[in-house]
Design a protein around this motif. Structure first.
Motif, PDB file in Angstrom:
ATOM      1  N   ALA A  16       3.983  18.672  58.983  1.00 48.54           N
ATOM      2  CA  ALA A  16       4.985  19.029  59.805  1.00 48.54           C
ATOM      3  C   ALA A  16       5.950  18.438  59.974  1.00 48.54           C
ATOM      4  N   VAL A  17       6.163  17.053  59.714  1.00 46.41           N
ATOM      5  CA  VAL A  17       7.453  16.272  59.904  1.00 46.41           C
ATOM      6  C   VAL A  17       8.421  16.818  58.875  1.00 46.41           C
ATOM      7  N   PRO A  18       9.594  17.054  59.494  1.00 44.25           N
ATOM      8  CA  PRO A  18      10.565  17.613  58.561  1.00 44.25           C
ATOM      9  C   PRO A  18      10.916  16.608  57.497  1.00 44.25           C
ATOM     10  N   GLY A  19      10.817  16.987  56.240  1.00 43.08           N
ATOM     11  CA  GLY A  19      11.132  16.244  54.898  1.00 43.08           C
ATOM     12  C   GLY A  19      11.719  17.286  54.107  1.00 43.08           C
ATOM     13  N   PRO A  20      12.023  16.799  52.766  1.00 42.83           N
ATOM     14  CA  PRO A  20      12.466  17.954  51.794  1.00 42.83           C
ATOM     15  C   PRO A  20      12.007  18.979  51.726  1.00 42.83           C
ATOM     16  N   GLU A  21      10.462  19.127  51.907  1.00 46.74           N
ATOM     17  CA  GLU A  21      10.199  20.550  51.506  1.00 46.74           C
ATOM     18  C   GLU A  21      10.244  21.418  53.030  1.00 46.74           C
ATOM     19  N   ILE A  22      10.221  20.737  54.114  1.00 43.69           N
ATOM     20  CA  ILE A  22      10.312  21.721  55.319  1.00 43.69           C
ATOM     21  C   ILE A  22      11.953  21.916  55.265  1.00 43.69           C
ATOM     22  N   ALA A  23      12.756  21.121  54.830  1.00 47.71           N
ATOM     23  CA  ALA A  23      14.404  21.388  54.977  1.00 47.71           C
ATOM     24  C   ALA A  23      14.495  22.436  53.976  1.00 47.71           C
ATOM     25  N   ALA A  24      13.953  22.515  52.828  1.00 52.82           N
ATOM     26  CA  ALA A  24      14.304  23.486  51.844  1.00 52.82           C
ATOM     27  C   ALA A  24      13.915  24.920  52.441  1.00 52.82           C
ATOM     28  N   LEU A  25      12.586  24.907  53.097  1.00 50.65           N
ATOM     29  CA  LEU A  25      12.076  26.070  53.647  1.00 50.65           C
ATOM     30  C   LEU A  25      12.943  26.766  54.769  1.00 50.65           C
ATOM     31  N   LEU A  26      13.627  25.774  55.566  1.00 44.74           N
ATOM     32  CA  LEU A  26      14.399  26.153  56.518  1.00 44.74           C
ATOM     33  C   LEU A  26      15.783  26.657  55.913  1.00 44.74           C
ATOM     34  N   SER A  27      16.080  25.964  55.032  1.00 42.76           N
ATOM     35  CA  SER A  27      17.449  26.475  54.382  1.00 42.76           C
ATOM     36  C   SER A  27      17.260  27.984  53.874  1.00 42.76           C
ATOM     37  N   ARG A  28      16.243  28.000  53.172  1.00 46.63           N
ATOM     38  CA  ARG A  28      16.006  29.402  52.394  1.00 46.63           C
ATOM     39  C   ARG A  28      15.834  30.466  53.363  1.00 46.63           C
ATOM     40  N   SER A  29      15.048  30.076  54.594  1.00 50.80           N
ATOM     41  CA  SER A  29      14.726  31.054  55.749  1.00 50.80           C
ATOM     42  C   SER A  29      16.146  31.355  56.557  1.00 50.80           C
ATOM     43  N   LEU A  30      16.955  30.373  56.616  1.00 47.82           N
ATOM     44  CA  LEU A  30      18.496  30.560  57.426  1.00 47.82           C
ATOM     45  C   LEU A  30      19.376  31.441  56.385  1.00 47.82           C
ATOM     46  N   SER A  31      19.108  31.248  55.149  1.00 45.58           N
ATOM     47  CA  SER A  31      20.156  31.999  54.360  1.00 45.58           C
ATOM     48  C   SER A  31      19.577  33.373  54.115  1.00 45.58           C
ATOM     49  N   HIS A  32      18.391  33.723  53.743  1.00 46.75           N
ATOM     50  CA  HIS A  32      18.067  34.926  53.515  1.00 46.75           C
ATOM     51  C   HIS A  32      16.684  35.705  54.252  1.00 46.75           C
ATOM     52  N   GLY A  33      16.358  34.924  55.254  1.00 47.34           N
ATOM     53  CA  GLY A  33      15.317  35.264  55.933  1.00 47.34           C
ATOM     54  C   GLY A  33      13.934  34.742  55.662  1.00 47.34           C
ATOM     55  N   MET A  34      13.067  35.034  56.494  1.00 49.11           N
ATOM     56  CA  MET A  34      11.688  34.232  56.531  1.00 49.11           C
ATOM     57  C   MET A  34      10.990  34.786  55.338  1.00 49.11           C
ATOM     58  N   ARG A  35      10.930  36.137  54.871  1.00 56.42           N
ATOM     59  CA  ARG A  35      10.284  36.567  53.813  1.00 56.42           C
ATOM     60  C   ARG A  35      10.932  35.776  52.486  1.00 56.42           C
ATOM     61  N   SER A  36      12.082  35.466  52.149  1.00 57.78           N
ATOM     62  CA  SER A  36      12.717  34.893  51.185  1.00 57.78           C
ATOM     63  C   SER A  36      12.005  33.424  50.780  1.00 57.78           C
ATOM     64  N   SER A  37      11.459  32.724  51.894  1.00 62.33           N
ATOM     65  CA  SER A  37      11.038  31.570  51.662  1.00 62.33           C
ATOM     66  C   SER A  37       9.375  31.560  50.958  1.00 62.33           C
ATOM     67  N   LEU A  38       8.815  32.980  50.856  1.00 62.33           N
ATOM     68  CA  LEU A  38       7.518  32.634  50.487  1.00 62.33           C
ATOM     69  C   LEU A  38       7.223  32.117  49.365  1.00 62.33           C
ATOM     70  N   PRO A  39       7.986  32.452  48.218  1.00 63.40           N
ATOM     71  CA  PRO A  39       7.572  31.885  46.699  1.00 63.40           C
ATOM     72  C   PRO A  39       7.739  30.305  46.876  1.00 63.40           C
ATOM     73  N   LEU A  40       8.869  29.807  47.488  1.00 64.89           N
ATOM     74  CA  LEU A  40       9.000  28.323  47.822  1.00 64.89           C
ATOM     75  C   LEU A  40       7.904  27.737  48.516  1.00 64.89           C
ATOM     76  N   ALA A  41       7.238  28.731  49.563  1.00 70.03           N
ATOM     77  CA  ALA A  41       6.243  27.898  50.395  1.00 70.03           C
ATOM     78  C   ALA A  41       4.857  27.853  49.553  1.00 70.03           C
ATOM     79  N   VAL A  42       4.616  29.087  48.799  1.00 74.40           N
ATOM     80  CA  VAL A  42       3.687  29.015  47.771  1.00 74.40           C
ATOM     81  C   VAL A  42       3.530  27.960  46.880  1.00 74.40           C
ATOM     82  N   GLY A  43       4.670  27.622  46.253  1.00 73.71           N
ATOM     83  CA  GLY A  43       5.181  26.500  45.392  1.00 73.71           C
ATOM     84  C   GLY A  43       4.343  25.188  45.902  1.00 73.71           C
TER      85      GLY A  43
END
Length: 201
Positions: A16-43
């Motif tokens: 849960a500590v913000p690191g590269p993975e969390i930052a990338a998820l946040l960036s993706r969700s901010l840009s295109h919405g939460m649903r867009s971050s799902l493939p990244l999250a699955v990876g």
């Protein structure tokens, strides 16, 4: 304390500590919405499961042998993140085209999530250090292994959902064109920062 509860607490506090993975998820969700971050999250989740499996099977030596392949993964991830970050800055505030809105290429996002996780040498060290002290590796059978996988998946889904909802709330507040431009630049900056973090590991 139950060893699986101990594993959950240790893993959750680390993940849960913000690191590269969390930052990338946040960036993706901010840009295109939460649903867009799902493939990244699955990876990312898949990468964590691969690391767990590697630790359980005691294949640290294999990771060492395959070092160059993991280095390639890392630099491919860095390049993709740099491209995403620069693109967000270049197109800050502009309306999305249909192609951009749909994002496309979820395989690239999935691959990026895997690359970010698998290229982190500390991830395997975390499992190798934690597991023997919580659940002896020799005692991990199929049932124990599946339970550990379930803990990782459930924890990561909760973390992804939490950060995704935070990003969605931010998007709802900032809807003006100027605010969109600022969100785009912020998202691009996060991506560039994640690329630098990955490159420095």
């Amino acid at each position: 304390m139950n060893p699986y509860l101990l594993f959950f607490l240790a893993f959750a506090s680390s993940a849960a500590v913000p690191g590269p993975e969390i930052a990338a998820l946040l960036s993706r969700s901010l840009s295109h919405g939460m649903r867009s971050s799902l493939p990244l999250a699955v990876g990312i989740i898949s990468g964590k499961l691969v690391m767990l499996t590697t630790a359980v099977l005691g294949l640290a030596v294999l990771l060492h042998v395959l070092g160059p392949a993991f280095a390639l993964l890392k630099w491919a991830g860095v390049g993709y993140l740099l491209w995403l970050g620069i693109n967000k800055w270049r197109k800050a505030g502009k309306p999305l085209t249909t192609a951009e809105a749909s994002l496309g290429k979820p395989s690239l996002e999935f691959g990026l999530g895997m690359a970010m996780t698998l290229s982190n040498p500390l991830a395997l060290a975390f499992y190798m250090a934690l597991l023997p002290n919580v659940i002896p590796l020799a005692d991990i059978g199929p049932g124990s292994y599946l339970l550990l996988c379930g803990i990782i998946i459930a924890t990561m889904l909760l973390i992804t959902l939490g950060y995704g909802l935070l990003a969605e709330a931010s998007r709802a507040v900032f809807r003006s064109p100027r605010a969109k431009a600022n969100i785009d630049r912020g998202s691009g900056s996060i991506m560039l920062g994640v690329a630098l973090l990955l490159a420095s590991r």
